[in-house]
Design a protein around this motif. Structure first.
Motif, PDB file in Angstrom:
ATOM      1  N   GLU A  91       0.843  -1.190   0.000  1.00 32.33           N
ATOM      2  CA  GLU A  91       0.000   0.000   0.000  1.00 32.33           C
ATOM      3  C   GLU A  91       0.882   1.244   0.000  1.00 32.33           C
ATOM      4  O   GLU A  91       1.855   1.326   0.751  1.00 32.33           O
ATOM      5  CB  GLU A  91      -0.924  -0.010   1.212  1.00 32.33           C
ATOM      6  N   ILE A  93       1.112   5.786  -1.113  1.00 30.17           N
ATOM      7  CA  ILE A  93       0.410   7.074  -1.078  1.00 30.17           C
ATOM      8  C   ILE A  93       0.628   7.780  -2.409  1.00 30.17           C
ATOM      9  O   ILE A  93       1.778   7.926  -2.861  1.00 30.17           O
ATOM     10  CB  ILE A  93       0.920   7.960   0.072  1.00 30.17           C
ATOM     11  N   ASN A  94      -0.430   8.210  -3.026  1.00 28.91           N
ATOM     12  CA  ASN A  94      -0.343   8.973  -4.267  1.00 28.91           C
ATOM     13  C   ASN A  94      -0.317  10.463  -3.901  1.00 28.91           C
ATOM     14  O   ASN A  94      -1.351  11.118  -3.787  1.00 28.91           O
ATOM     15  CB  ASN A  94      -1.543   8.655  -5.167  1.00 28.91           C
ATOM     16  N   TRP A  95       0.894  10.984  -3.715  1.00 29.77           N
ATOM     17  CA  TRP A  95       1.054  12.365  -3.256  1.00 29.77           C
ATOM     18  C   TRP A  95       0.579  13.376  -4.301  1.00 29.77           C
ATOM     19  O   TRP A  95       0.125  14.464  -3.954  1.00 29.77           O
ATOM     20  CB  TRP A  95       2.511  12.634  -2.897  1.00 29.77           C
ATOM     21  N   ARG A  96       0.656  12.991  -5.562  1.00 27.13           N
ATOM     22  CA  ARG A  96       0.192  13.893  -6.616  1.00 27.13           C
ATOM     23  C   ARG A  96      -1.307  14.159  -6.462  1.00 27.13           C
ATOM     24  O   ARG A  96      -1.752  15.307  -6.582  1.00 27.13           O
ATOM     25  CB  ARG A  96       0.474  13.275  -7.993  1.00 27.13           C
ATOM     26  N   VAL A  98      -3.052  13.842  -3.657  1.00 31.37           N
ATOM     27  CA  VAL A  98      -3.236  14.583  -2.401  1.00 31.37           C
ATOM     28  C   VAL A  98      -3.077  16.079  -2.644  1.00 31.37           C
ATOM     29  O   VAL A  98      -3.908  16.888  -2.213  1.00 31.37           O
ATOM     30  CB  VAL A  98      -2.239  14.103  -1.328  1.00 31.37           C
ATOM     31  N   ALA A 178     -11.266  10.197  -6.703  1.00 30.18           N
ATOM     32  CA  ALA A 178     -10.071   9.392  -6.418  1.00 30.18           C
ATOM     33  C   ALA A 178     -10.004   8.150  -7.287  1.00 30.18           C
ATOM     34  O   ALA A 178      -8.909   7.731  -7.708  1.00 30.18           O
ATOM     35  CB  ALA A 178     -10.052   8.996  -4.941  1.00 30.18           C
ATOM     36  N   ILE A 182      -6.189   7.159  -8.725  1.00 32.54           N
ATOM     37  CA  ILE A 182      -5.299   6.331  -7.921  1.00 32.54           C
ATOM     38  C   ILE A 182      -5.637   4.849  -8.075  1.00 32.54           C
ATOM     39  O   ILE A 182      -6.772   4.485  -8.363  1.00 32.54           O
ATOM     40  CB  ILE A 182      -5.331   6.723  -6.429  1.00 32.54           C
ATOM     41  N   GLU A 186      -3.168   2.000  -3.624  1.00 34.10           N
ATOM     42  CA  GLU A 186      -2.875   3.336  -3.097  1.00 34.10           C
ATOM     43  C   GLU A 186      -4.089   3.951  -2.395  1.00 34.10           C
ATOM     44  O   GLU A 186      -3.962   4.977  -1.729  1.00 34.10           O
ATOM     45  CB  GLU A 186      -2.473   4.281  -4.240  1.00 34.10           C
ATOM     46  N   ASN A 189      -4.459   4.463   1.922  1.00 35.92           N
ATOM     47  CA  ASN A 189      -3.446   5.340   2.513  1.00 35.92           C
ATOM     48  C   ASN A 189      -3.501   6.750   1.946  1.00 35.92           C
ATOM     49  O   ASN A 189      -3.287   7.732   2.668  1.00 35.92           O
ATOM     50  CB  ASN A 189      -2.049   4.746   2.312  1.00 35.92           C
ATOM     51  N   THR A 190      -3.790   6.875   0.641  1.00 32.82           N
ATOM     52  CA  THR A 190      -3.921   8.203   0.039  1.00 32.82           C
ATOM     53  C   THR A 190      -5.092   8.960   0.662  1.00 32.82           C
ATOM     54  O   THR A 190      -4.969  10.143   1.002  1.00 32.82           O
ATOM     55  CB  THR A 190      -4.115   8.084  -1.482  1.00 32.82           C
ATOM     56  N   VAL A 193      -4.265  10.209   4.211  1.00 33.14           N
ATOM     57  CA  VAL A 193      -3.484  11.453   4.239  1.00 33.14           C
ATOM     58  C   VAL A 193      -4.403  12.650   4.013  1.00 33.14           C
ATOM     59  O   VAL A 193      -4.323  13.665   4.710  1.00 33.14           O
ATOM     60  CB  VAL A 193      -2.366  11.428   3.179  1.00 33.14           C
TER      61      VAL A 193
END
Length: 268
Positions: A91, A93-96, A98, A178, A182, A186, A189-190, A193
Motif C-alpha cells: 500500500e 500514497i499517491n502524493w500527486r 493529495v 479518487a 489512484i 494506493e 493510505n492516500t 493522508v
C-alpha cells in the motif's frame, strides 16, 4: 462523557464506535458517513459527536500510515537480503492526488465548517440525513458516484469539501474523483493522508470557535474504536482481493432506513 445518558445509550454509543473503527479501517472512508446517522438517533447534536470522530480519525489514520511505512521499510530490507517477497502490492500514497485535491478543497472545507457552526441543529441534522439517504441509494442500485472529467473532478471535490466541513460525510464525492486517479493499492493510505489534513483543519476551527472537543469522551471511546479498527484491518485485506457489491447493497438499505427514521423524528 459530560452528558447524562442512560445506560443503554452508552451501550449503543460503544457499539457504534466499534462499527466506526471497523468501517474506517476496512474501507479507508466512512467512519462518519456510516456512523453519524446512528449516533444522531441516540443524541441529536452533531457538534457533540463530530469532534470525537475527528480525533479518532487523526489517531487511527496516523497509526495506519506509520505502520504502513514501517511495513514498506521491512519489505525493502527483506528484498535486499534476497528473500522471497509477497506477491501482493504494498500500500502506497499517491502524493500527486493529495496535492491536487487539497488545492481545490481547502477553501470550501473552511466554508463548510462555518456553516456547521452557524446553522440550527435540526436543519443540520436534516441535511445530514438527506445526504446519507442520497448516498445510500447509490449503494443500493450499485451505481456509486463517478467522475469522468476534470470539470466533474472539481465540482465533486468542492461539494465534498463543503459537506465534509459541515458533517464529515463528503467521502463518496471525493472517492468518485479518487477512483479516476489512484490505483487500488494506493486507495486507503492516500485517502487517509487527505482526511488527516482536512480533519486537522476542522478540529483547529472547532477549537478557535470554542467548541468542546470532547477529549475525555474521545479517550474513553478510543479502545472500542480500536477493536473495530483491528477487525477492519483484516477485512481490508479481503476487500483488496474480492468484490463486495452485496455488502454495499445491504449497507445502503441500512443507511437509508436509518436516515428516514432520523428525518421522521425531526419532522414529528
Amino acid at each position: 462523557m459530560n452528558l447524562d445518558f442512560q445506560w443503554y445509550q452508552y451501550a449503543l454509543i460503544v457499539l457504534v464506535f466499534i462499527w466506526s473503527g471497523f468501517v474506517r479501517a476496512g474501507f479507508g472512508f466512512g467512519g462518519a458517513l456510516f456512523t453519524i446517522p446512528f449516533l444522531l438517533l441516540i443524541h441529536n447534536d452533531p457538534l457533540f459527536f463530530l469532534p470525537i470522530i475527528s480525533i479518532h480519525l487523526l489517531f487511527f489514520a496516523g497509526l495506519t500510515l506509520f505502520l504502513s511505512h514501517w511495513a514498506a521499510a521491512v519489505t525493502v530490507a527483506v528484498a535486499e537480503t534476497g528473500e522471497k517477497q509477497s506477491e501482493s502490492p504494498q500500500e502506497a500514497i499517491n502524493w500527486r492526488f493529495v496535492r491536487y485535491a487539497l488545492l481545490i478543497m481547502l477553501i470550501p472545507k473552511l466554508a463548510g465548517v462555518v456553516g456547521l457552526l452557524i446553522l440550527p441543529s435540526n436543519l443540520m441534522n436534516s441535511i445530514i440525513f438527506l445526504l446519507i439517504a442520497a448516498y445510500s441509494i447509490t449503494y443500493i442500485i450499485g451505481k456509486p458516484l463517478q467522475s469522468n472529467s476534470r470539470l466533474l473532478d472539481t465540482v465533486f471535490l468542492i461539494l465534498g469539501a463543503y459537506i465534509s466541513g459541515t458533517s464529515l460525510i463528503g467521502g463518496p464525492l471525493v472517492i468518485a474523483v479518487a477512483m479516476r486517479h489512484i490505483q487500488a493499492h494506493e486507495f486507503r493510505n492516500t485517502l487517509y493522508v487527505l482526511w488527516f489534513v482536512l480533519v486537522g483543519i476542522k478540529l483547529f476551527a472547532f477549537n478557535l470557535a470554542g467548541v468542546d472537543l470532547q477529549l475525555m469522551a474521545s479517550l474513553w471511546l478510543l479502545p472500542f474504536a480500536g477493536i473495530g479498527h483491528m477487525i477492519g484491518q483484516k477485512f481490508h485485506q479481503r476487500l483488496l482481493q474480492h468484490s463486495n457489491a452485496r455488502f454495499y447493497q445491504i449497507l445502503g438499505w441500512v443507511l437509508l432506513s436509518t436516515s428516514l427514521i432520523g428525518l421522521l423524528q425531526i419532522v414529528v
